[in-house]
Design an enzyme around this catalytic site. Structure first.
Site, PDB file in Angstrom:
ATOM      1  N   TYR A  14       0.417  -1.368   0.008  1.00 28.58           N
ATOM      2  CA  TYR A  14      -0.145  -0.106   0.217  1.00 28.58           C
ATOM      3  C   TYR A  14       1.063   1.369   0.237  1.00 28.58           C
ATOM      4  O   TYR A  14       0.501   2.846   0.209  1.00 28.58           O
ATOM      5  CB  TYR A  14      -0.691   0.117   1.102  1.00 28.58           C
ATOM      6  CG  TYR A  14      -1.919  -1.251   1.371  1.00 28.58           C
ATOM      7  CD1 TYR A  14      -2.724  -1.084  -0.189  1.00 28.58           C
ATOM      8  CD2 TYR A  14      -1.566  -2.328   2.033  1.00 28.58           C
ATOM      9  CE1 TYR A  14      -3.972  -1.944   0.427  1.00 28.58           C
ATOM     10  CE2 TYR A  14      -2.354  -3.415   1.577  1.00 28.58           C
ATOM     11  CZ  TYR A  14      -3.811  -3.330   1.325  1.00 28.58           C
ATOM     12  OH  TYR A  14      -4.650  -4.665   0.925  1.00 28.58           O
ATOM     13  N   HIS A  19      -4.904   6.070  -0.956  1.00 30.29           N
ATOM     14  CA  HIS A  19      -4.874   6.068   0.947  1.00 30.29           C
ATOM     15  C   HIS A  19      -4.289   6.236   1.312  1.00 30.29           C
ATOM     16  O   HIS A  19      -4.682   6.354   3.310  1.00 30.29           O
ATOM     17  CB  HIS A  19      -5.790   4.046   0.760  1.00 30.29           C
ATOM     18  CG  HIS A  19      -7.198   4.315   1.717  1.00 30.29           C
ATOM     19  ND1 HIS A  19      -8.484   5.123   1.560  1.00 30.29           N
ATOM     20  CD2 HIS A  19      -7.885   3.069   2.178  1.00 30.29           C
ATOM     21  CE1 HIS A  19      -9.152   4.699   2.513  1.00 30.29           C
ATOM     22  NE2 HIS A  19      -9.097   3.820   2.430  1.00 30.29           N
ATOM     23  N   TYR A  64      -4.543  -1.450   9.731  1.00 30.78           N
ATOM     24  CA  TYR A  64      -5.622  -0.947   8.597  1.00 30.78           C
ATOM     25  C   TYR A  64      -6.280  -0.364   8.764  1.00 30.78           C
ATOM     26  O   TYR A  64      -6.911   0.163   9.550  1.00 30.78           O
ATOM     27  CB  TYR A  64      -5.933  -2.483   7.754  1.00 30.78           C
ATOM     28  CG  TYR A  64      -4.826  -2.910   7.955  1.00 30.78           C
ATOM     29  CD1 TYR A  64      -4.268  -3.163   5.997  1.00 30.78           C
ATOM     30  CD2 TYR A  64      -4.173  -4.675   7.862  1.00 30.78           C
ATOM     31  CE1 TYR A  64      -3.067  -4.129   5.671  1.00 30.78           C
ATOM     32  CE2 TYR A  64      -3.889  -4.779   7.908  1.00 30.78           C
ATOM     33  CZ  TYR A  64      -2.845  -5.233   6.246  1.00 30.78           C
ATOM     34  OH  TYR A  64      -2.015  -6.130   6.001  1.00 30.78           O
ATOM     35  N   ASN A  66      -9.550   0.158   7.862  1.00 36.71           N
ATOM     36  CA  ASN A  66     -11.184   0.337   8.389  1.00 36.71           C
ATOM     37  C   ASN A  66     -11.067   0.103   9.688  1.00 36.71           C
ATOM     38  O   ASN A  66     -12.486   0.061  10.761  1.00 36.71           O
ATOM     39  CB  ASN A  66     -11.626  -1.040   7.913  1.00 36.71           C
ATOM     40  CG  ASN A  66     -12.283  -0.222   5.825  1.00 36.71           C
ATOM     41  OD1 ASN A  66     -11.633   0.989   5.875  1.00 36.71           O
ATOM     42  ND2 ASN A  66     -13.095  -1.513   5.598  1.00 36.71           N
ATOM     43  N   ASN A 112     -14.460   5.206   5.930  1.00 36.05           N
ATOM     44  CA  ASN A 112     -14.548   4.376   6.517  1.00 36.05           C
ATOM     45  C   ASN A 112     -13.696   4.632   8.210  1.00 36.05           C
ATOM     46  O   ASN A 112     -13.674   3.768   9.426  1.00 36.05           O
ATOM     47  CB  ASN A 112     -14.255   2.790   6.101  1.00 36.05           C
ATOM     48  CG  ASN A 112     -15.406   2.229   5.449  1.00 36.05           C
ATOM     49  OD1 ASN A 112     -16.621   2.555   5.912  1.00 36.05           O
ATOM     50  ND2 ASN A 112     -15.032   1.565   4.345  1.00 36.05           N
TER      51      ASN A 112
END
Length: 186
Positions: A14, A19, A64, A66, A112
């Site tokens: 990532y 994000h 992570y 969320n 989220n």
């Protein structure tokens, strides 16, 4: 004392994705102020240092996106700072690449990670620094889009927005959040 949280997803898969713009902004603050964000605590990578004479804790949750609230709640429970001293940096799909929007409080919108923070902490009265990630190649599948890399054409605007966000956070610490909002919103 200020708690500065950049949201993102851990792992090399990532790195540099849309994000992870919160992580990238914490990295910029870390670089500017020679703060190593390398201690694993509170389900996060953290670093302690100073900006403008104020003690700060830089936080990159490792839960992570969320589940970011798990880490943020642990940090806030431990340090017991007032809500207005918690700054959260995250990506906003509703803002164009390069845009920065600062608010003193508010809802999670469609994010989220923010939704989880507000739910687990039980309050939403903390400043947030939203950085736009919506570009011309936006895809229908939101999950795929936010975990994609920025295009070559977007990188200069992304780099500038990260620098502006770091400037805004420094301003908010030195001169208060209203000064940062007046100078950097747009």
């Amino acid at each position: 004392m200020y708690i500065i949280v950049g949201l993102g997803n851990p792992g090399s898969k990532y790195e540099g994705t849309r994000h992870n713009i919160g992580f990238l902004t914490v990295d910029e603050l870390s670089r500017r102020h020679q703060i190593k964000v390398n201690k694993l605590k509170f389900k996060a990578s953290i670093g302690e240092g100073r900006i403008g004479g104020e003690k700060i804790i830089l936080v990159k949750p490792q839960t992570y996106m969320n589940l970011s609230g798990q880490s943020v709640r642990e940090v806030m429970d431990f340090y017991k700072v007032s809500h207005d001293k918690l700054f959260v940096i995250y990506d906003d799909i509703d803002l164009q690449v390069g845009q920065l929007r600062i608010r003193k409080q508010g809802s999670s919108g469609t994010h989220n990670g923010m939704r989880n923070i507000i739910y687990l902490c039980g309050y939403d009265d903390f400043p947030r620094f939203r950085i736009g990630i919506s570009g011309e190649h936006r895809r229908a599948n939101l999950a795929d889009y936010v975990t994609s890399n920025f295009s070559k054409d977007e990188i200069p605007a992304v780099a500038e927005s990260i620098e502006r966000c770091a400037d805004a956070i420094e301003t908010a610490i030195r001169e208060k959040i209203d000064a940062a909002m007046n100078r950097f919103n747009g």
